[in-house]
Design a protein around this motif. Structure first.
Motif, short mmCIF file in Angstrom:
data_model
loop_
_atom_site.label_atom_id
_atom_site.label_comp_id
_atom_site.label_asym_id
_atom_site.label_seq_id
_atom_site.Cartn_x
_atom_site.Cartn_y
_atom_site.Cartn_z
N MET A 77 0.88 -1.22 -0.16
CA MET A 77 0.75 0.11 0.05
C MET A 77 0.63 1.14 0.41
O MET A 77 0.43 2.58 -0.64
CB MET A 77 -1.16 0.11 1.47
N LEU A 78 2.09 1.17 0.47
CA LEU A 78 2.93 2.51 0.81
C LEU A 78 2.97 2.85 -0.40
O LEU A 78 3.62 4.53 -0.76
CB LEU A 78 3.76 2.28 1.76
N PRO A 79 3.30 2.48 -1.30
CA PRO A 79 4.14 3.00 -2.48
C PRO A 79 2.51 3.84 -3.29
O PRO A 79 2.55 4.69 -4.08
CB PRO A 79 4.00 1.81 -3.58
N ARG A 80 1.64 3.61 -2.59
CA ARG A 80 0.19 4.11 -3.53
C ARG A 80 -0.15 5.18 -2.61
O ARG A 80 -1.10 5.77 -2.91
CB ARG A 80 -0.97 2.97 -3.62
N MET A 81 0.09 5.25 -1.79
CA MET A 81 0.21 6.70 -0.45
C MET A 81 1.43 7.22 0.06
O MET A 81 2.37 7.53 -1.07
CB MET A 81 0.09 5.70 1.11
N ASN A 82 0.85 8.79 0.37
CA ASN A 82 1.75 9.15 1.14
C ASN A 82 1.59 10.20 1.45
O ASN A 82 0.76 10.16 2.07
CB ASN A 82 2.83 11.01 -0.36
N PHE A 83 2.95 10.94 2.80
CA PHE A 83 1.96 11.00 4.00
C PHE A 83 3.01 12.84 3.79
O PHE A 83 4.48 12.39 3.90
CB PHE A 83 2.61 10.63 5.05
N SER A 84 2.57 14.07 4.53
CA SER A 84 2.85 15.05 4.55
C SER A 84 3.08 15.77 6.59
O SER A 84 1.48 15.82 6.25
CB SER A 84 2.77 16.36 3.38
N SER A 85 3.97 16.43 6.84
CA SER A 85 3.78 17.00 8.23
C SER A 85 5.02 17.95 8.16
O SER A 85 5.98 18.13 8.39
CB SER A 85 3.64 16.29 9.19
N PRO A 154 -0.11 10.07 -5.09
CA PRO A 154 -0.94 9.17 -4.09
C PRO A 154 -1.92 9.17 -4.95
O PRO A 154 -2.31 10.18 -4.65
CB PRO A 154 -0.31 9.90 -2.60
N GLU A 155 -2.44 7.92 -4.28
CA GLU A 155 -4.03 7.62 -4.10
C GLU A 155 -4.57 8.07 -3.15
O GLU A 155 -5.69 8.34 -3.05
CB GLU A 155 -4.20 6.06 -4.51
N VAL A 156 -4.18 7.82 -2.30
CA VAL A 156 -4.06 8.27 -0.58
C VAL A 156 -2.87 9.40 -0.11
O VAL A 156 -2.07 9.11 0.42
CB VAL A 156 -4.24 7.19 0.20
N LEU A 157 -3.25 10.25 0.63
CA LEU A 157 -2.43 11.26 1.14
C LEU A 157 -2.77 11.81 1.89
O LEU A 157 -4.30 12.66 2.13
CB LEU A 157 -2.67 12.60 0.05
N LEU A 158 -2.51 10.96 3.03
CA LEU A 158 -2.86 11.32 4.17
C LEU A 158 -1.56 13.96 4.78
O LEU A 158 -0.27 13.42 4.71
CB LEU A 158 -2.04 10.40 5.25
N LEU A 159 -2.16 14.44 4.87
CA LEU A 159 -1.96 15.45 5.54
C LEU A 159 -1.37 15.73 7.38
O LEU A 159 -2.99 16.27 7.37
CB LEU A 159 -2.19 16.59 4.77
N ASP A 160 -0.60 15.86 7.41
CA ASP A 160 -0.87 16.50 9.14
C ASP A 160 -0.87 18.05 8.95
O ASP A 160 0.21 18.70 9.03
CB ASP A 160 0.46 15.98 10.05
N GLU A 161 -1.11 18.96 9.51
CA GLU A 161 -0.87 20.52 9.10
C GLU A 161 -0.74 21.07 7.99
O GLU A 161 0.07 20.96 7.80
CB GLU A 161 -0.91 20.80 10.13
N PRO A 162 -1.42 20.38 6.90
CA PRO A 162 -0.36 20.92 5.22
C PRO A 162 -0.02 22.35 5.50
O PRO A 162 0.97 22.49 4.72
CB PRO A 162 -1.51 20.78 4.00
N SER A 185 -6.52 13.53 -9.96
CA SER A 185 -6.23 12.19 -9.58
C SER A 185 -7.20 11.41 -9.20
O SER A 185 -7.20 10.18 -9.26
CB SER A 185 -5.20 12.11 -9.02
N GLY A 186 -8.79 12.11 -8.51
CA GLY A 186 -9.31 10.98 -8.17
C GLY A 186 -9.04 10.91 -6.30
O GLY A 186 -9.64 10.10 -6.07
N ALA A 187 -7.57 11.49 -6.20
CA ALA A 187 -6.88 10.93 -4.73
C ALA A 187 -8.34 11.38 -3.61
O ALA A 187 -8.69 12.48 -3.69
CB ALA A 187 -5.88 11.81 -4.41
N THR A 188 -7.51 10.40 -2.24
CA THR A 188 -8.42 10.77 -1.60
C THR A 188 -7.85 11.33 -0.01
O THR A 188 -6.72 10.86 -0.38
CB THR A 188 -9.05 8.79 -0.46
#
Lengths: 250, 266
Positions: A77-85, A154-162, A185-188
């Protein structure tokens, strides 16, 4: 026919001894949706995001991302996700370009140079590509970390206080970039934020947390209506102070 | 389940190579102590050679010891210190939410440790030729076996130190510099294992490095290559390295459970 949720969380718990950081939360986020996790400090937002990323192991409960169980299948899953904080850094002594190149390769991005050029233009960071990451201002760093988060589309993008540490103009541009990216992209997107106007603008779903539990969910306008308030700022204050919807406060 | 990716290992190794490539000070730093050690022991050897029949016959005994010891020390330090850079940079959480697997992180750390060791000790080895007319390569093919053995043992200790710091925080960082010196008296770098008290010798023979230094003396003094020593050393290393990898992976798993990956660096 109901749409398969991209993020599905069931009865998720994270306990540290007697401390219940997250205490039995369940929610789902569909494709192309933007969901906000809101709550005061220590409400459980970052803990929830960390569990979704596999950075933190839940005490119990189930997480499914794009239909796959996490953290069991996190390598898939991780290659299809990403994260920013803004609170998780990049190597200070590498230049911005070097940092992004390393992460592009970690994420298996094919045309690294082209991708960097595109992101450099979109996020207006090309001017300091050759500067060490550690020499940047807080706002510049936030943009670079966001660029890192968009490297693999990423298809799933998780953002902590972007948009933390950004001036209003740059923050507004970042929100536009995120909106454009999602449209394209239609990302979540799942974001934790303390900026209520940002939440109202970006999100179509809000999950309010307090003491590790979900205390309210709904679209921003629904919550504003339910609490009888004029904006999300006031709703947030009500919930943070433990006021139930419909209660009249002098 | 996807397998180990050389591409990702290479990506992380690239991160460290960027640092080395840009800064000549880092290269000097890598070679500084091995070179100083070599110069110091070179003079000691020259002095003692005039007073000792043994050293007169094999002037390279001490210099070989010090350079081989540096392979062990540099490989351990190369792995631990590079891991600490991730902690200092508060970059660990970024790495662990990327597709990089913990075993790939270990392999990348090993790769860069190899590069750092080759640069650091390699420069000292080459400088010893004009300085003292001493050529470590004269050990011949056994040198490859010695190098690999010491490298593996250094990695095993480096992983244990990295795991310790991941578990207890940067306060335990100083152990990285000190840990290996606790083993130095037991390894027989400058003297045969038989010199140690009888009760201490079994402990010494449990260390792969002891076989290297005994093997080195066998090559220099008896002109024989003790393949049995190499075999035992590699066998022990397989155990220690396996243990080091397992402990590091378990510590990462525990850090995920405790949530300390998010706070690493503090």
């Amino acid at each position: 026919m109901t749409e398969t949720p991209v993020i599905q969380v069931e009865d998720l718990r994270k306990h540290y001894g007697t401390v219940r950081a997250v205490d039995g939360i369940s929610f789902m986020v569909t494709r192309n949706a933007t969901c906000a996790l809101l709550g005061g400090n220590g409400a459980g937002k970052t803990t929830t995001i960390a569990m979704l990323l596999g950075l933190l192991l839940p005490t119990s409960g189930q997480i499914r991302i794009l239909g796959e169980e996490m953290p069991r299948y996190q390598q898939r899953m991780l290659p299809r996700m990403n994260f920013s904080s803004p609170y998780v850094d990049l190597p200070q002594r590498l230049t911005v370009a070097e940092n992004l190149t390393v992460y592009a390769r970690l994420y298996g991005v094919r045309r690294v140079r082209e991708r960097l050029t595109t992101l450099g233009q979109e996020l207006d960071i090309a001017a300091f590509f050759q500067r060490p990451y550690g020499s940047l201002s807080a706002g510049q760093k936030t943009r670079v970390v966001l660029a890192k988060a968009l490297l693999n589309e990423p298809e799933v993008l998780l953002l902590d206080e972007p948009t933390a540490s950004l001036d209003p103009d740059t923050a507004d541009r970042m929100r536009s970039i995120l909106t454009d990216y999602q449209r394209r992209s239609g990302a979540t997107l799942l974001l934790a934020s303390h900026n209520m106007s940002e939440v109202e603008r970006l999100c179509d779903q809000v999950i309010m947390l307090r003491n590790g539990s979900i205390v309210a969910t709904g679209a921003p306008h629904e919550l504003i209506h339910r609490y009888g308030r004029k904006d999300m700022e006031e709703v947030f204050l009500d919930i943070a102070r433990g006021i139930q919807s419909g209660e009249v406060v002098e | 389940m996807s397998g180990i990716s050389l591409h990702r290992i290479g990506a992380l190794a690239l991160r460290y190579l960027y640092l080395i490539r840009r800064s000549w000070i880092r290269i000097v730093e890598l070679a500084y102590w091995p070179t100083v050690q070599m110069i110091l022991w070179g003079f000691i050897t020259q002095y003692l050679a005039g007073h000792s029949d043994l050293l007169n016959q094999t002037a390279g005994l001490l210099l070989s010891g010090v350079l081989l010891w540096d392979i062990l020390f540099r490989s351990q330090l190369g792995l631990s210190v590079v891991f600490f850079e991730e902690l200092h940079a508060r970059n660990l959480a970024q790495l662990f939410v990327s597709p990089l697997r913990p075993i790939e992180l270990i392999l990348a750390l090993m790769s860069i440790s190899l590069v750092r060791t080759l640069i650091g000790v390699g420069i000292a080895v080459l400088l010893a030729i004009p300085f003292y007319g001493f050529n470590l390569f004269a050990l011949g093919l056994p040198l490859i076996g010695f190098f690999v053995t010491l490298l593996f043992m250094g990695w095993a200790i480096g992983l244990l130190v990295a795991a310790l710091v991941l578990r207890h925080g940067m306060g335990a960082e100083s152990i990285a510099w000190a840990a290996i010196f606790a083993l130095a008296p037991l390894c027989g770098i400058y003297y045969p294992i038989a010199t140690l008290p009888t009760w201490l010798q079994p402990l010494s023979w449990a260390l792969p490095a002891s076989y290297v230094f005994e093997g080195m003396r066998a090559v220099l003094l008896d002109h024989t290559f003790r393949q049995d020593y190499l075999f035992y050393a590699l066998l022990l290393n397989a155990g220690y390295l396996g243990l080091g990898i397992q402990i590091f992976l378990t510590t990462v798993h525990q850090a995920r459970a405790r949530g300390s990956l998010l706070q690493s660096g503090e």
